[in-house]
Design a protein around this motif. Structure first.
Motif, short mmCIF file in Angstrom:
data_model
loop_
_atom_site.label_atom_id
_atom_site.label_comp_id
_atom_site.label_asym_id
_atom_site.label_seq_id
_atom_site.Cartn_x
_atom_site.Cartn_y
_atom_site.Cartn_z
N SER A 1 0.81 -1.22 0.00
CA SER A 1 0.00 0.00 0.00
C SER A 1 0.84 1.27 0.00
O SER A 1 0.30 2.37 0.01
CB SER A 1 -0.91 0.02 1.23
N GLY A 2 2.17 1.09 0.01
CA GLY A 2 3.04 2.26 0.12
C GLY A 2 3.02 2.86 1.50
O GLY A 2 3.42 4.01 1.69
N GLY A 3 2.55 2.10 2.46
CA GLY A 3 2.49 2.59 3.84
C GLY A 3 1.38 3.58 4.07
O GLY A 3 1.34 4.26 5.09
N ARG A 4 0.45 3.67 3.12
CA ARG A 4 -0.59 4.68 3.21
C ARG A 4 -1.88 4.11 3.78
O ARG A 4 -2.24 2.97 3.53
CB ARG A 4 -0.87 5.29 1.82
N GLY A 5 -2.57 4.97 4.53
CA GLY A 5 -3.88 4.61 5.04
C GLY A 5 -4.95 5.16 4.12
O GLY A 5 -4.75 5.33 2.92
N LEU A 6 -6.10 5.48 4.70
CA LEU A 6 -7.23 5.99 3.93
C LEU A 6 -6.92 7.40 3.42
O LEU A 6 -6.63 8.31 4.20
CB LEU A 6 -8.46 6.01 4.84
N GLN A 7 -6.98 7.59 2.11
CA GLN A 7 -6.65 8.88 1.49
C GLN A 7 -7.88 9.77 1.36
O GLN A 7 -8.96 9.30 0.96
CB GLN A 7 -6.06 8.65 0.10
N LEU A 8 -7.74 11.05 1.68
CA LEU A 8 -8.87 11.97 1.65
C LEU A 8 -8.97 12.76 0.36
O LEU A 8 -9.93 13.51 0.17
CB LEU A 8 -8.80 12.94 2.83
N GLY A 9 -8.00 12.64 -0.53
CA GLY A 9 -8.07 13.37 -1.79
C GLY A 9 -7.54 14.79 -1.70
O GLY A 9 -7.80 15.60 -2.59
N ILE A 10 -6.82 15.11 -0.63
CA ILE A 10 -6.13 16.39 -0.52
C ILE A 10 -4.64 16.04 -0.55
O ILE A 10 -4.07 15.61 0.46
CB ILE A 10 -6.48 17.11 0.80
N PRO A 11 -3.97 16.17 -1.70
CA PRO A 11 -2.63 15.62 -1.88
C PRO A 11 -1.63 15.97 -0.78
O PRO A 11 -0.93 15.09 -0.28
CB PRO A 11 -2.20 16.19 -3.24
N GLU A 12 -1.56 17.24 -0.40
CA GLU A 12 -0.57 17.63 0.60
C GLU A 12 -0.88 16.98 1.96
O GLU A 12 0.02 16.53 2.66
CB GLU A 12 -0.51 19.15 0.74
N PHE A 13 -2.17 16.92 2.30
CA PHE A 13 -2.56 16.27 3.55
C PHE A 13 -2.23 14.78 3.49
O PHE A 13 -1.67 14.21 4.44
CB PHE A 13 -4.06 16.47 3.81
N ASP A 14 -2.59 14.12 2.39
CA ASP A 14 -2.34 12.69 2.25
C ASP A 14 -0.84 12.38 2.28
O ASP A 14 -0.43 11.34 2.80
CB ASP A 14 -2.97 12.16 0.96
N ASP A 15 -0.03 13.27 1.72
CA ASP A 15 1.42 13.06 1.72
C ASP A 15 2.02 13.24 3.12
O ASP A 15 2.90 12.48 3.53
CB ASP A 15 2.10 14.02 0.74
N LYS A 16 1.55 14.24 3.84
CA LYS A 16 2.14 14.51 5.16
C LYS A 16 1.69 13.52 6.22
O LYS A 16 2.43 13.22 7.16
CB LYS A 16 1.79 15.94 5.61
N THR A 17 0.48 13.01 6.09
CA THR A 17 -0.04 12.08 7.11
C THR A 17 -0.01 10.63 6.64
O THR A 17 -0.17 9.72 7.46
CB THR A 17 -1.49 12.43 7.46
N LEU A 18 0.16 10.43 5.34
CA LEU A 18 0.03 9.11 4.72
C LEU A 18 -1.37 8.54 4.93
O LEU A 18 -1.57 7.32 4.96
CB LEU A 18 1.10 8.14 5.26
N GLY A 19 -2.34 9.43 5.12
CA GLY A 19 -3.72 8.99 5.25
C GLY A 19 -4.11 8.65 6.68
O GLY A 19 -3.35 8.87 7.63
N LEU A 20 -5.31 8.13 6.83
CA LEU A 20 -5.83 7.72 8.14
C LEU A 20 -5.53 6.25 8.34
O LEU A 20 -5.95 5.40 7.54
CB LEU A 20 -7.35 7.96 8.21
#
Length: 454
Positions: free
Chosen positions: A171-190
């Motif tokens: 998953s690239g270490g990513r959680g749930l993505q919100l569709g706000i690129p900068e937010f998703d990049d900094k938090t890696l999602g929920l």
């Protein structure tokens, strides 16, 4: 002969009796209580069945207990436990007392063993006896740490980590993505097991942010989404979700000014939302005007026992009602709720997003952007949360601001990442936060596909 004490028996009976009546309470104590903390064979057997049901997320019934304990525990004794401890109460303190009595027994037994060694020892052996005695007490300490869960089996820990590592790799270490690129990049999602607190003053967009978490969970996961709507009626919540999906101006819907094209899009988006059936579960608190936290916790635990949960959303934290210890402050009650929400995140293996109202005192400051201290009167939220976000829109306080759509998502705490501020465009009428373009212009083509239903 092992030393036994008797003062623990009422605690054993009360802990088991409450858990028999309210099985979800067992989750409060499962991490630090084990069968060895009970002195009677009967109590150990009852504990083991409760623990087995909890570990397997299986439904627990009294008839199941009687059947499995046939020939071990008298049915009359099980009935006595069940009928004498019917009140739903927090058993954690009782269980910790029980754990304390276990430690007392172990220490007394260790002291008795040391005394026996002293009485048997020769003059030469007495020289080394102090260090040997310390080893006896160290064994007691280590045993207690293992039983309380503070010492982990290395193989199990490594295997668990490798499983998570494999999942992250795909998953690239990513959680749930919100569709706000900068937010998703900094938090890696929920991320699963995380408690995410979203704090703001009224009109900043808390509910909109919460709904923006719901849509990708519906579209890109397979589990249930649980929403506790403590402030807003379910009908309004559904309307806002549909407007977000269909990109329809919510104010036009409320005023009855939808075009024929808007109306068609609204129906189509509603049908798409309806297609998720039993996956979207919303607790409607409009009639009562409140929700008891323990009722919410019981509901979530029940749903978790039936299948996968992808997201839990609470709107909002301070509207929970919790019956606490007489004399408890509001801060203490909120602290218990935030601790409970973190436990639910672990139990469900899902992100728990809780919206929170901030104290109005921040409005006395020149810079009204929220900071961590604005949460500190709200129990142990700061300690329990994995991520704390604040929402700020300058236009709420300064209507003539240069960029009225500009909204800031302030990362006040991120246990596994950095803090910072993310600029977004607040599309209030369309019920979502969008990426921010530095000149203040936003093209809808940059919005993620999660807001479409085709």
């Amino acid at each position: 002969m092992a030393i036994q004490t008797t003062e623990h028996m009422p605690f054993e009976q009360q802990v088991l009796g409450v858990c028999l009546n309210h099985p979800y309470r067992f989750a409060q104590i499962s991490s630090f209580i084990n069968a060895g903390d009970f002195t009677s064979i009967e109590h150990r057997a009852i504990h083991d069945i409760l623990a087995d049901a909890h570990a397997n997320k299986a439904e627990f019934t009294l008839s199941l207990l009687v059947d499995r304990l046939h020939g071990t525990v008298a049915p009359d004794y099980i009935s006595w436990l069940y009928n004498n401890f019917t009140i739903d109460e927090d058993v954690e303190c009782l269980a910790r007392d029980l754990r304390g009595y276990r430690n007392k027994r172990d220490i007394l037994n260790a002291a008795s063993e040391v005394q026996k060694r002293v009485n048997r020892a020769t003059a030469d052996e007495l020289i080394n006896l102090p260090s040997e005695s310390l080893k006896v007490f160290d064994a007691v300490r280590l045993s207690n740490e293992i039983h309380s869960g503070s010492v982990k089996n290395a193989t199990q820990s490594v295997d668990r980590y490798l499983t998570k590592f494999s999942e992250k790799k795909h998953s690239g270490g990513r959680g749930l993505q919100l569709g706000i690129p900068e937010f998703d990049d900094k938090t890696l999602g929920l991320h699963s097991t995380d408690l995410i607190i979203v704090g703001a003053r009224p009109s900043m967009g808390k509910t909109v942010f919460g709904l923006q978490c719901v849509l990708p969970a519906l579209k890109f996961t397979t589990g249930k989404i649980i929403i506790a709507s403590l402030e807003m009626p379910v009908e309004q919540l559904i309307e806002r979700l549909i407007c977000c999906i269909a990109k329809i101006d919510y104010s036009k819907l409320r005023e009855g000014k939808l075009t024929s094209g808007d109306a068609a899009s609204f129906r189509q988006a509603g049908e798409w939302l309806s297609s998720f059936g039993d996956r979207l579960l919303i607790e409607d608190c409009e009639e009562k005007g409140y929700l008891e936290y323990r009722d919410f916790e019981t509901w979530v635990r029940s749903e978790a026992s039936k299948g996968e949960i992808s997201l839990v959303l609470v709107d909002y934290l301070q509207l929970f009602r919790r019956t606490g210890i007489p004399g408890d402050t509001d801060s203490a009650k909120l602290g218990n709720i935030s601790m409970g929400l973190k436990a639910l995140a672990k139990l469900t293996n899902a992100p728990v997003v809780s919206l929170a109202q901030l104290n109005r005192s921040l409005e006395q400051r020149v810079d009204k952007r929220p900071i961590m201290s604005d949460l500190r009167e709200s129990g142990n939220i700061e300690q329990d949360a994995d991520v704390i976000l604040f929402l700020y829109r300058d236009t709420v306080y300064n209507p003539d601001t240069e960029f009225p759509e500009l909204a800031e998502i302030i990362i006040g705490k991120q246990r596994a990442g950095q803090k910072g501020t993310i600029k977004t465009a607040f599309k209030g009428h369309h019920m979502h936060f969008a990426p921010w373009i530095e000149n203040g212009n936003l093209t809808m083509t940059e919005c993620p596909p999660l807001n479409t239903y085709q």
